[in-house]
Design a protein around this motif. Structure first.
Motif, PDB file in Angstrom:
ATOM      1  N   ASP A 178      15.121  30.915 -31.390  1.00 12.65           N
ATOM      2  CA  ASP A 178      15.452  30.517 -30.021  1.00 12.65           C
ATOM      3  C   ASP A 178      16.938  30.689 -29.728  1.00 12.65           C
ATOM      4  O   ASP A 178      17.313  31.104 -28.630  1.00 12.65           O
ATOM      5  N   LEU A 179      17.795  30.348 -30.689  1.00 14.76           N
ATOM      6  CA  LEU A 179      19.246  30.462 -30.553  1.00 14.76           C
ATOM      7  C   LEU A 179      19.798  30.870 -31.910  1.00 14.76           C
ATOM      8  O   LEU A 179      19.934  30.047 -32.822  1.00 14.76           O
ATOM      9  N   ILE A 180      20.120  32.151 -32.045  1.00 13.22           N
ATOM     10  CA  ILE A 180      20.491  32.691 -33.349  1.00 13.22           C
ATOM     11  C   ILE A 180      21.981  32.631 -33.637  1.00 13.22           C
ATOM     12  O   ILE A 180      22.422  32.876 -34.758  1.00 13.22           O
ATOM     13  N   ARG A 181      22.801  32.255 -32.659  1.00 12.18           N
ATOM     14  CA  ARG A 181      24.249  32.338 -32.834  1.00 12.18           C
ATOM     15  C   ARG A 181      24.767  31.555 -34.043  1.00 12.18           C
ATOM     16  O   ARG A 181      25.597  32.070 -34.795  1.00 12.18           O
ATOM     17  N   PRO A 182      24.334  30.313 -34.288  1.00  8.94           N
ATOM     18  CA  PRO A 182      24.833  29.629 -35.483  1.00  8.94           C
ATOM     19  C   PRO A 182      24.468  30.351 -36.781  1.00  8.94           C
ATOM     20  O   PRO A 182      25.295  30.449 -37.694  1.00  8.94           O
ATOM     21  N   ALA A 183      23.244  30.858 -36.873  1.00 11.93           N
ATOM     22  CA  ALA A 183      22.824  31.558 -38.089  1.00 11.93           C
ATOM     23  C   ALA A 183      23.528  32.900 -38.245  1.00 11.93           C
ATOM     24  O   ALA A 183      23.895  33.300 -39.362  1.00 11.93           O
ATOM     25  N   TYR A 226      26.436  34.122 -36.484  1.00  9.99           N
ATOM     26  CA  TYR A 226      27.901  34.142 -36.379  1.00  9.99           C
ATOM     27  C   TYR A 226      28.571  32.895 -36.968  1.00  9.99           C
ATOM     28  O   TYR A 226      29.792  32.765 -36.857  1.00  9.99           O
ATOM     29  N   ASP A 227      27.791  31.974 -37.537  1.00 17.30           N
ATOM     30  CA  ASP A 227      28.325  30.655 -37.887  1.00 17.30           C
ATOM     31  C   ASP A 227      28.954  30.002 -36.655  1.00 17.30           C
ATOM     32  O   ASP A 227      29.991  29.327 -36.737  1.00 17.30           O
ATOM     33  N   ALA A 228      28.332  30.195 -35.519  1.00 23.81           N
ATOM     34  CA  ALA A 228      28.894  29.748 -34.243  1.00 23.81           C
ATOM     35  C   ALA A 228      28.733  28.250 -34.050  1.00 23.81           C
ATOM     36  O   ALA A 228      27.757  27.646 -34.508  1.00 23.81           O
ATOM     37  N   PHE A 229      29.697  27.665 -33.350  1.00 29.98           N
ATOM     38  CA  PHE A 229      29.688  26.245 -33.027  1.00 29.98           C
ATOM     39  C   PHE A 229      29.076  26.036 -31.649  1.00 29.98           C
ATOM     40  O   PHE A 229      29.460  26.692 -30.686  1.00 29.98           O
ATOM     41  N   HIS A 230      28.117  25.109 -31.560  1.00 26.93           N
ATOM     42  CA  HIS A 230      27.617  24.615 -30.279  1.00 26.93           C
ATOM     43  C   HIS A 230      27.685  23.100 -30.326  1.00 26.93           C
ATOM     44  O   HIS A 230      27.178  22.482 -31.271  1.00 26.93           O
ATOM     45  N   GLU A 231      28.308  22.494 -29.319  1.00 22.19           N
ATOM     46  CA  GLU A 231      28.322  21.039 -29.277  1.00 22.19           C
ATOM     47  C   GLU A 231      26.898  20.542 -29.065  1.00 22.19           C
ATOM     48  O   GLU A 231      26.117  21.134 -28.311  1.00 22.19           O
ATOM     49  N   ILE A 232      26.558  19.470 -29.761  1.00 25.09           N
ATOM     50  CA  ILE A 232      25.206  18.909 -29.717  1.00 25.09           C
ATOM     51  C   ILE A 232      25.307  17.456 -29.268  1.00 25.09           C
ATOM     52  O   ILE A 232      26.032  16.662 -29.882  1.00 25.09           O
ATOM     53  N   VAL A 233      24.585  17.119 -28.192  1.00 24.04           N
ATOM     54  CA  VAL A 233      24.657  15.764 -27.648  1.00 24.04           C
ATOM     55  C   VAL A 233      23.245  15.260 -27.356  1.00 24.04           C
ATOM     56  O   VAL A 233      22.345  16.043 -27.037  1.00 24.04           O
ATOM     57  N   PRO A 234      23.021  13.963 -27.451  1.00 26.68           N
ATOM     58  CA  PRO A 234      21.707  13.398 -27.107  1.00 26.68           C
ATOM     59  C   PRO A 234      21.527  13.341 -25.595  1.00 26.68           C
ATOM     60  O   PRO A 234      22.495  13.233 -24.842  1.00 26.68           O
ATOM     61  N   LEU A 235      20.274  13.414 -25.159  1.00 24.27           N
ATOM     62  CA  LEU A 235      20.007  13.314 -23.722  1.00 24.27           C
ATOM     63  C   LEU A 235      20.332  11.919 -23.201  1.00 24.27           C
ATOM     64  O   LEU A 235      20.713  11.786 -22.032  1.00 24.27           O
ATOM     65  N   ARG A 236      20.189  10.925 -24.049  1.00 21.38           N
ATOM     66  CA  ARG A 236      20.596   9.573 -23.679  1.00 21.38           C
ATOM     67  C   ARG A 236      21.779   9.181 -24.552  1.00 21.38           C
ATOM     68  O   ARG A 236      21.701   9.228 -25.776  1.00 21.38           O
ATOM     69  N   LYS A 237      22.846   8.818 -23.898  1.00 22.46           N
ATOM     70  CA  LYS A 237      24.083   8.501 -24.602  1.00 22.46           C
ATOM     71  C   LYS A 237      23.861   7.356 -25.587  1.00 22.46           C
ATOM     72  O   LYS A 237      23.222   6.357 -25.269  1.00 22.46           O
ATOM     73  N   LYS A 238      24.389   7.528 -26.810  1.00 22.68           N
ATOM     74  CA  LYS A 238      24.203   6.537 -27.855  1.00 22.68           C
ATOM     75  C   LYS A 238      25.546   5.962 -28.281  1.00 22.68           C
ATOM     76  O   LYS A 238      26.568   6.654 -28.268  1.00 22.68           O
ATOM     77  N   SER A 239      25.533   4.692 -28.660  1.00 21.08           N
ATOM     78  CA  SER A 239      26.729   4.047 -29.184  1.00 21.08           C
ATOM     79  C   SER A 239      26.528   3.785 -30.667  1.00 21.08           C
ATOM     80  O   SER A 239      25.448   4.021 -31.220  1.00 21.08           O
ATOM     81  N   VAL A 277      18.666  21.133 -38.180  1.00 21.44           N
ATOM     82  CA  VAL A 277      18.013  22.350 -38.674  1.00 21.44           C
ATOM     83  C   VAL A 277      16.693  22.564 -37.953  1.00 21.44           C
ATOM     84  O   VAL A 277      16.089  21.634 -37.421  1.00 21.44           O
ATOM     85  N   GLY A 278      16.245  23.822 -37.967  1.00 21.05           N
ATOM     86  CA  GLY A 278      14.987  24.175 -37.335  1.00 21.05           C
ATOM     87  C   GLY A 278      13.861  24.318 -38.339  1.00 21.05           C
ATOM     88  O   GLY A 278      14.062  24.186 -39.551  1.00 21.05           O
ATOM     89  N   PRO A 279      12.644  24.633 -37.853  1.00 21.92           N
ATOM     90  CA  PRO A 279      11.464  24.708 -38.709  1.00 21.92           C
ATOM     91  C   PRO A 279      11.229  26.069 -39.358  1.00 21.92           C
ATOM     92  O   PRO A 279      10.294  26.206 -40.155  1.00 21.92           O
ATOM     93  N   GLY A 329      19.151  29.704 -43.442  1.00 18.22           N
ATOM     94  CA  GLY A 329      20.088  29.952 -42.354  1.00 18.22           C
ATOM     95  C   GLY A 329      19.655  29.391 -41.015  1.00 18.22           C
ATOM     96  O   GLY A 329      20.376  29.531 -40.028  1.00 18.22           O
ATOM     97  N   ASP A 330      18.488  28.757 -40.971  1.00 17.79           N
ATOM     98  CA  ASP A 330      17.978  28.207 -39.710  1.00 17.79           C
ATOM     99  C   ASP A 330      18.588  26.828 -39.472  1.00 17.79           C
ATOM    100  O   ASP A 330      17.970  25.797 -39.770  1.00 17.79           O
ATOM    101  N   TYR A 331      19.803  26.829 -38.979  1.00 12.69           N
ATOM    102  CA  TYR A 331      20.485  25.561 -38.707  1.00 12.69           C
ATOM    103  C   TYR A 331      21.327  25.702 -37.447  1.00 12.69           C
ATOM    104  O   TYR A 331      21.712  26.800 -37.040  1.00 12.69           O
ATOM    105  N   PHE A 332      21.640  24.560 -36.842  1.00 15.37           N
ATOM    106  CA  PHE A 332      22.502  24.524 -35.657  1.00 15.37           C
ATOM    107  C   PHE A 332      23.842  23.862 -35.943  1.00 15.37           C
ATOM    108  O   PHE A 332      24.814  24.077 -35.218  1.00 15.37           O
ATOM    109  N   CYS A 333      23.907  23.040 -36.977  1.00 15.13           N
ATOM    110  CA  CYS A 333      25.185  22.499 -37.429  1.00 15.13           C
ATOM    111  C   CYS A 333      25.007  21.956 -38.834  1.00 15.13           C
ATOM    112  O   CYS A 333      23.884  21.682 -39.275  1.00 15.13           O
ATOM    113  N   LYS A 334      26.128  21.814 -39.526  1.00 13.61           N
ATOM    114  CA  LYS A 334      26.125  21.248 -40.872  1.00 13.61           C
ATOM    115  C   LYS A 334      27.179  20.153 -40.954  1.00 13.61           C
ATOM    116  O   LYS A 334      28.313  20.332 -40.521  1.00 13.61           O
TER     117      LYS A 334
END
Length: 433
Positions: A323-328, A330-343, A352-354, A359-364
């Motif tokens: 779905d989104l290959i850039r992290p795998a 290019y080792d690209a960074f995408h900010e990841i945030v929850p849909l509902r803000k958490k404290s 990681v994906g299924p 290499g199927d990851y979005f961040c480490k």
């Protein structure tokens, strides 16, 4: 700048709660903000107002028909790299006469089709390609508009897989060889020497490489204008965006952070380049993609499982590298945030994906709030090179895409049905069902 923000702790795209779209369309899900697309185009267009110019959106960044149509309605031209992209532009209502055709491997069929559609110009990558265009044009009894792509041998200091302006890359003609090639091309009666072009790389966040390349190529463009009457100078694309909030400063909330003082903006880009380009008296083309669409899109994904293995905390989500290959890739960074803000405290997390690839990851080891099964996450800045680079790896269907404007939204690509993945495959005649 983008139109994704928290309102009372809930993530919105413009005036639409993202959770409402997820509830209706499921995940993974791409969501685009039309206002963000429009504002990025307009800011760049306004910054270049001192020049006779044409913005040619790089279709490869995001080729959804609705995205193309938004930009066509603003008067954009288009940078295409295949016959398929040209046909997409036409289907979306774009003007072929405002299209430039780039790419190192144009086929005869693609050249013929582009000539039939009266495109503005071919950006020529090699002498062999120049000769091929001449042959096709001769058979059609046409004159093909061409601009030779100059490789200025300028280091853009970007990722190795997206740099294009040095002699280590496959793109363009070496700077020193260009005058002689124009001289030879001028003798080919089925070519129209319309311009000259360059492009040094993608995701550039400083103005210095652009300035260096324009300073080097501008005198050549002036000489070509005087000798052959070329009408335009294309300075390529490559304007970068903010992916990592660590590069920004200001307010602590991610959606409020202004760009860092040294970061490339349309105003700084124009301030550096317009004084170099105005004296040429040439039309100036630019070919941005990521700058316009990158921050205009997000990918939403659902947390399926939590897993701890040794020292690692894994969050397994339903989106994947297909779905989104850039992290795998290019080792690209995408900010990841929850849909509902958490404290509360954050935890070092691998998202990681299924897909059955390490290499199927979005961040480490990313500090993220504590999550639970059923939570939803948004991967920001996924509008460029996201869905367009998607695949069916592991026989996974490609997700739906949604365009939002104000309080309205529309499905601009239906989620792919599983049988559609293999609908063009069939058994061999000797295989029994």
């Amino acid at each position: 700048m983008h139109d994704f923000k928290y309102v009372h702790g809930e993530l919105y795209c413009e005036n639409v709660p993202v959770a409402a779209l997820v509830k209706r369309y499921g995940t993974p899900l791409y969501i685009y903000s039309q206002n963000t697309l429009e504002q990025h185009f307009r800011k760049l267009d306004k910054a270049l107002a001192g020049l006779d110019h044409l913005i040619c959106y790089a279709v490869k960044a995001n080729s959804n028909l609705a995205v193309i149509r938004v930009l066509a309605d603003l008067g954009s031209g288009f940078d295409i790299v295949s016959q398929g992209e040209l046909m997409r532009v036409q289907t979306a209502g774009g003007n072929p006469r405002q299209c430039v055709f780039a790419g190192v491997g144009k086929t005869e069929a693609e050249i013929r089709y582009a000539l039939e559609q009266n495109i503005y110009c071919f950006n020529v990558e090699s002498e062999a390609e120049l000769q091929r265009i001449e042959r096709v044009a001769a058979r059609m009894k046409r004159r093909a508009p061409v601009a030779i792509r100059v490789n200025p041998n300028v280091e853009a200091h970007t990722h190795a897989k997206i740099t294009t302006g040095t002699y280590e890359n496959k793109f363009g003609i070496a700077f020193e060889q260009v005058p002689a090639l124009y001289a030879r091309a001028s003798k080919l009666k089925h070519l129209h020497l319309r311009g000259v072009q360059m492009h040094i790389g993608s995701q550039l966040t400083e103005v210095a490489p652009f300035r260096q390349a324009v300073e080097k190529v501008a005198p050549l463009a002036a000489a070509l204008k005087q000798r052959y009457g070329i009408e335009f100078f294309s300075i390529g694309g490559g304007l970068g965006i903010v992916y990592d909030p660590a590069l920004a400063s200001g307010q602590p909330e991610w959606w409020q952070r202004p760009q860092a003082k040294s970061l490339l903006t349309p105003a700084r880009y124009a301030e550096a380049l317009v004084p170099l380009l105005q004296p040429l008296g040439l039309k100036v083309l630019i070919e941005p993609g990521r700058f316009i669409v990158g921050n205009a899109g997000i990918l939403v994904t659902r947390v399926e499982y939590l897993k701890r293995t040794g020292r690692k905390n894994f969050v397994i989500v339903d989106a994947a590298m297909n779905d989104l290959i850039r992290p795998a890739f290019y080792d690209a960074f995408h900010e990841i945030v929850p849909l509902r803000k958490k404290s509360g405290a954050s935890t070092a997390t691998d998202v990681v994906g299924p897909v059955c690839e390490s290499g199927d990851y979005f961040c480490k080891d990313r500090p993220l709030p504590r999550l639970k099964e059923g939570d939803y996450l948004a991967l920001l800045s996924a509008g460029a090179y996201g869905s367009v680079m998607g695949s069916n790896y592991n026989s996974r269907p490609r997700p739906a895409e949604i365009l939002v404007t104000g309080k309205r939204h529309a499905v601009v690509r239906e989620a792919e049905a599983l049988p559609a993945i293999w609908q063009n495959e069939k058994l061999a005649p000797w295989q029994k069902r």
